[in-house]
Design a protein around this motif. Structure first.
Motif, PDB file in Angstrom:
ATOM      1  N   GLY A 146     -21.135 -26.205  -4.482  1.00  0.00           N
ATOM      2  CA  GLY A 146     -22.260 -26.999  -3.995  1.00  0.00           C
ATOM      3  C   GLY A 146     -22.257 -27.248  -2.510  1.00  0.00           C
ATOM      4  N   GLN A 147     -21.360 -26.607  -1.773  1.00  0.00           N
ATOM      5  CA  GLN A 147     -21.251 -26.856  -0.333  1.00  0.00           C
ATOM      6  C   GLN A 147     -21.438 -25.565   0.466  1.00  0.00           C
ATOM      7  OE1 GLN A 147     -20.823 -29.954   1.031  1.00  0.00           O
ATOM      8  NE2 GLN A 147     -20.941 -30.754  -1.070  1.00  0.00           N
ATOM      9  N   HIS A 148     -22.156 -25.691   1.565  1.00  0.00           N
ATOM     10  CA  HIS A 148     -22.271 -24.607   2.534  1.00  0.00           C
ATOM     11  C   HIS A 148     -21.078 -24.754   3.478  1.00  0.00           C
ATOM     12  CE1 HIS A 148     -24.292 -23.631   6.646  1.00  0.00           C
ATOM     13  NE2 HIS A 148     -23.537 -22.620   6.250  1.00  0.00           N
ATOM     14  N   ILE A 149     -20.099 -23.819   3.383  1.00  0.00           N
ATOM     15  CA  ILE A 149     -18.839 -24.024   4.088  1.00  0.00           C
ATOM     16  C   ILE A 149     -18.631 -23.111   5.297  1.00  0.00           C
ATOM     17  CG2 ILE A 149     -17.709 -24.907   2.015  1.00  0.00           C
ATOM     18  CD1 ILE A 149     -16.326 -22.208   1.719  1.00  0.00           C
ATOM     19  N   ASP A 150     -19.470 -22.072   5.430  1.00  0.00           N
ATOM     20  CA  ASP A 150     -19.268 -21.179   6.579  1.00  0.00           C
ATOM     21  C   ASP A 150     -20.539 -20.377   6.826  1.00  0.00           C
ATOM     22  OD1 ASP A 150     -18.057 -19.922   8.690  1.00  0.00           O
ATOM     23  OD2 ASP A 150     -16.883 -18.518   7.462  1.00  0.00           O
ATOM     24  N   THR A 151     -20.689 -19.950   8.078  1.00  0.00           N
ATOM     25  CA  THR A 151     -21.850 -19.153   8.474  1.00  0.00           C
ATOM     26  C   THR A 151     -21.400 -18.064   9.441  1.00  0.00           C
ATOM     27  OG1 THR A 151     -23.356 -21.027   8.265  1.00  0.00           O
ATOM     28  CG2 THR A 151     -24.118 -19.199   9.604  1.00  0.00           C
ATOM     29  N   TYR A 152     -21.981 -16.881   9.287  1.00  0.00           N
ATOM     30  CA  TYR A 152     -21.695 -15.792  10.234  1.00  0.00           C
ATOM     31  C   TYR A 152     -23.019 -15.133  10.597  1.00  0.00           C
ATOM     32  CZ  TYR A 152     -19.897 -11.500  12.275  1.00  0.00           C
ATOM     33  OH  TYR A 152     -19.615 -10.456  13.142  1.00  0.00           O
TER      34      TYR A 152
END
Length: 889
Positions: free
Chosen positions: A34-40
């Motif tokens: 349920g969490q957005h933990i990283d972005t690239y």
């Protein structure tokens, strides 16, 4: 261990890595528990040019990527981001396959992660969505997506789509999930596997989307301004003390809203609003009802009612699901995906109305299976307890019931059954000019055939059963009598089918579409051999069904209950269908037949030259108010003619003129200097229109002009489009929006509604049931909308005119054309602030024996003028010269 999802989106120079296309942008969002933990997010410098149309789509220019890393520079980083994840994409086959090729080109092994496709997820879980394109679905679901076709923005939006899908799966009932589960293998890659995983985790790890469809404020809290003409209508209606009121107002003046408000402000009691077709029913439900709520300052209960075949039967669909589950290995992917979508829809729909479904779910092959089961299994009693019956129950408690003329005339008792106090008949002129669109009774030869063939199989099974069991001498004699009637039935039905095929089979073979219905006048019907055979067959079916039913009854105690019930139901279904056939061919001198020839069957309709008998039943119903409403009550007729035909002696007649200043808002032209389009063949006509579009397209694009071309013929529209495809450059084709066969009209509407320039190629009926938020700048009328004289309904009118010694052209054809023309003109403007240009390729408006009559019945102030062909470009230059018509006259 929690599942980690890598939501991936790529922007590329084209669709195929193998053909030299390369990645220009990568966006990855990592989601877990349920969490957005990283972005690239990174741009990629491709070893190839970026095509102009890709720059137009993505906004990425060669200059943007000139200093960006090549894929080889970032491959290790991207590979690491994707490890130990489930890869998710909106069209997974493209993104997964493309990046896998890119990795392999750099020496990496093939990707072996599980993968999920959000396109297929939402196709099944959101069967009522209007579009599954990421940008359009995100907008509908209130998911933020500010820069569509930016890889990172698309990946973030796809992550939210994934959240919505997970939550939707977890909300499914056990019963629905159990029915869906056998079909999950139809999903691409491992999508089906994770649907099971999410459902099993619904209690331990429930998903709550961080974005999604928000609560919309009730429409009655939103302000709406009534136009002066609407306020006048409401005032007049509220003051009238007559039961019958005739109201004439031009198209586009808002008379639907005004008529309902006028009645509601004056009297209590529910209203039945009847319009011409089902699309307009939904326009009223979806567009007018919210406006009504705004005006009234409260919510309003409104229900759409139409014929039973518009609503799904759960009983029949469950039979189809059981049938599919017995042969899963033979089922197609498409049919399994549709089956899952419908199961989800049935769980959440209140109405069961097929109209709610996304157009992609209308597979001919799938629904043929459904209707085949319906033809052999469905009884009227079953139907009434299903969605159709539920809709009628809701209608009894509704303040506003929205139906269509055909349904109302087939079910005139609905006024009493629903205890309706008020009736509004929209576009009531159609009931006098176009009685041919309404069938009093009809039957399909395929359905008739399927029912008697089912009974044929049952009789043979019963015969085998009798042979295996001892039967009394008396019973044997009775069986012999029934067998003789059975043989007579089969022989007469075969004779009917042979005669029908002999008469019309060649049309089905050549698939002629120029005359979709064949007209058979009453006088000619008595000479038709196939009709004689059918009358004999109907009697034979009646005799056999009665005898076989009695024979089954006498053996009921010896048969298994389930067997007896299924056999006797099949016999009853045949009896019901046979009665429908009998009433269809029971003609009077006021009736005629039409035959629709299809590839595999014939549909036979009994129609009437006049609907007065049916309309009189409506007039006789006890009502507080009846409003007879139209934009065209008095075209070529005295304003009292319709009341006289309905035997209405006391009434009010309200007539309103348009608010629009047509001379200023809609300058109108007829192109001169070339032959009128009505003088050309279809081939030459399509060439003329295609050349006009191709010549003006560059200016349309640069000046951001929207052009709506109105066709009267689908074949001309499609031929024009094919010619355009051959002469336009690939980048120009995206500015053409054609209403082709099999394409969803709402989707075309939405696409054209969003753009600022382009050509909409559409039939005149296109605008019925849909509204544009912005008008077109130019409307082009290809031909005057005369009805085709070879159509069955027109042949009926020709006979009727001949019988009454009237002129068919001036009595029927010309009024019908003018009504259609003025309806089209009425849709060119939406407010007194709008402006547009109207161009006709048909010179008969100014140059024909009836041109004066056309001018007489055009809206006040609308005057067509000649436009030399060489000046057409000047008219299209609307940004530069908006007053062309004044300066050249």
């Amino acid at each position: 261990m929690p599942t980690r999802y890598a939501v991936l989106d790529l922007e590329t120079t084209g669709p195929s890595y193998r053909n030299g296309d390369r990645i220009i942008q990568v966006g990855i969002v990592i989601w877990e528990q349920g969490q957005h933990i990283d972005t690239y997010d990174t741009l990629i410098k491709p070893k190839t040019d970026i095509p102009t149309h890709i720059t137009d789509l993505t906004g990425i220019t060669p200059n943007d990527v000139k200093d960006a890393p090549q894929f080889s520079d970032v491959a290790n980083t991207i590979w690491g981001k994707l490890q130990n994840t489930v890869i998710v994409a909106h069209n997974i086959q493209f993104d997964y396959g493309f990046i896998n090729h890119a990795f392999q080109a750099e020496g990496f092994p093939s990707l072996n992660q599980d993968a999920i496709d959000t396109v297929e997820l939402i196709r099944v879980l959101y069967p009522r969505a209007t579009s599954y394109k990421l940008q359009e679905f995100a907008e509908a679901m209130n998911i933020p997506l500010d820069h569509a076709h930016s890889a990172i923005d698309d990946a973030m939006a796809t992550m939210h789509v994934l959240e919505l899908a997970m939550a939707k799966v977890q909300q499914l009932s056990k019963q629905t999930f159990k029915k869906i589960q056998p079909f999950l293998s139809a999903f691409v890659r491992e999508t089906g596997k994770y649907i099971v995983h999410w459902y099993e985790e619904r209690f331990n790890h429930p998903v709550t989307p961080s974005f999604g469809a928000s609560q919309i404020a009730p429409s009655f809290l939103k302000a709406v301004d009534l136009r002066p003409i609407q306020e006048k209508m409401i005032e007049d209606l509220s003051k009238s003390e007559q039961t019958d009121i005739f109201l004439e107002a031009p198209s586009g003046t808002g008379k639907t809203l005004a008529s309902i408000v006028g009645i509601m402000q004056k009297n209590k009691g529910n209203i039945l609003f009847s319009t011409t077709n089902t699309l307009l029913q939904y326009q009223i439900s979806e567009d007018t009802v919210p406006l009504l709520e705004s005006v009234l300052g409260r919510s309003l209960s409104a229900v759409v009612v139409k014929s039973a075949n518009h609503y799904i039967s759960q009983a029949i669909f469950n039979l189809l699901i059981r049938q599919m589950m017995t042969q899963l290995s033979q089922e197609s992917k498409q049919d399994m995906m549709i089956a899952m979508s419908i199961l989800v829809w049935i769980e959440e729909t209140e109405t069961g109305d097929f109209y709610e479904l996304h157009h992609g779910l209308y597979s001919k092959e799938f629904w043929q299976r459904y209707w085949k089961l319906a033809s052999t299994e469905l009884s009227s009693e079953q139907l009434m307890i299903d969605f159709y019956g539920g809709q009628l129950e809701r209608a009894r408690d509704a303040e506003l019931v929205i139906t269509n003329h055909a349904y109302l005339l087939q079910h005139p008792n609905i006024l009493v059954d629903l205890n309706c106090h008020h009736l509004i008949m929209d576009e009531c002129h159609q009931l006098f000019l176009n009685s041919g669109w309404f069938a009093l009774e009809s039957f399909d030869s395929w359905l008739y055939q399927s029912k008697y063939k089912q009974v044929d199989r049952i009789f043979n099974q019963f015969s085998d059963w009798l042979l295996r069991n001892k039967i009394s001498h008396k019973m044997s004699d009775r069986y012999y009598e029934v067998q003789l009637s059975y043989q007579n039935m089969i022989a007469t039905l075969a004779a009917f089918e042979d005669a029908l095929d002999t008469e019309y089979g060649h049309l089905a073979y050549y698939q002629q579409t120029s005359a979709p219905e064949i007209y058979i006048a009453y006088e000619k019907s008595v000479q038709m051999q196939w009709l004689d055979y059918l009358r004999v067959a109907v009697k034979a079916v009646t005799e056999f069904s009665k005898g076989f039913g009695q024979l089954l009854g006498k053996n009921r105690q010896f048969l298994q209950s389930e067997t007896y019930n299924s056999w006797i139901q099949a016999v009853q279904l045949l009896i019901n269908e046979n009665e429908k056939v009998f009433t269809t061919i029971a003609l009077t001198s006021d009736d005629y037949l039409t035959i629709e020839v299809n590839e595999t069957s014939y549909r036979i309709n009994r129609k009437t030259y006049s609907l007065l008998d049916r309309l009189n039943k409506i007039v006789e119903a006890p009502m507080i108010n009846r409003i007879w409403m139209s934009a065209s009550l008095n075209y070529f007729m005295n304003e009292r003619q319709i009341p006289k035909e309905l035997t209405i002696n006391h009434f009010d007649y309200f007539q309103y003129t348009s608010e629009y200043n047509y001379s200023e808002q809609l300058p109108a032209f007829v192109i001169s200097g070339q032959p009128s389009i009505d003088k050309l063949s279809q081939t030459n006509s399509s060439e003329r229109i295609a050349e006009l579009i191709a010549e003006q397209l560059p200016q349309v694009i640069t000046q951001q002009v929207k052009v709506h071309i109105v066709f009267q013929s689908r074949s001309l529209l499609e031929e024009t489009y094919q010619k355009l495809i051959n002469i336009l450059h690939s980048e120009e084709k995206q500015y053409i929006y054609p209403q082709l066969s099999g394409r969803n009209r709402q989707k075309i509407h939405d696409q054209y509604n969003r753009v600022t320039s382009g050509f909409l190629l559409a039939l005149q009926s296109f605008n019925e049931g849909v509204h544009f938020t912005t008008n077109s700048d130019i409307y082009i009328l290809t031909r005057l909308p005369f009805p085709h004289p070879d159509r069955a309904d027109q042949k009926a009118k020709q006979d009727m005119a001949s019988y009454y010694k009237e002129n068919y052209f001036t009595k029927y054809t010309l009024p019908q054309m003018m009504i259609s023309l003025n309806q089209m003109i009425g849709r060119c403007l939406q407010s007194t602030e709008d402006s547009a240009i109207l161009i006709s390729l048909d010179q008969r408006i100014l140059k024909s024996a009836y041109a004066t009559l056309i001018q007489k019945y055009l809206p006040t102030g609308l005057n067509f003028q000649w436009l030399p062909i060489e000046s057409v470009t000047d008219v299209f230059d609307i940004r530069k010269d908006a007053t062309y018509d004044k300066e050249n006259n």
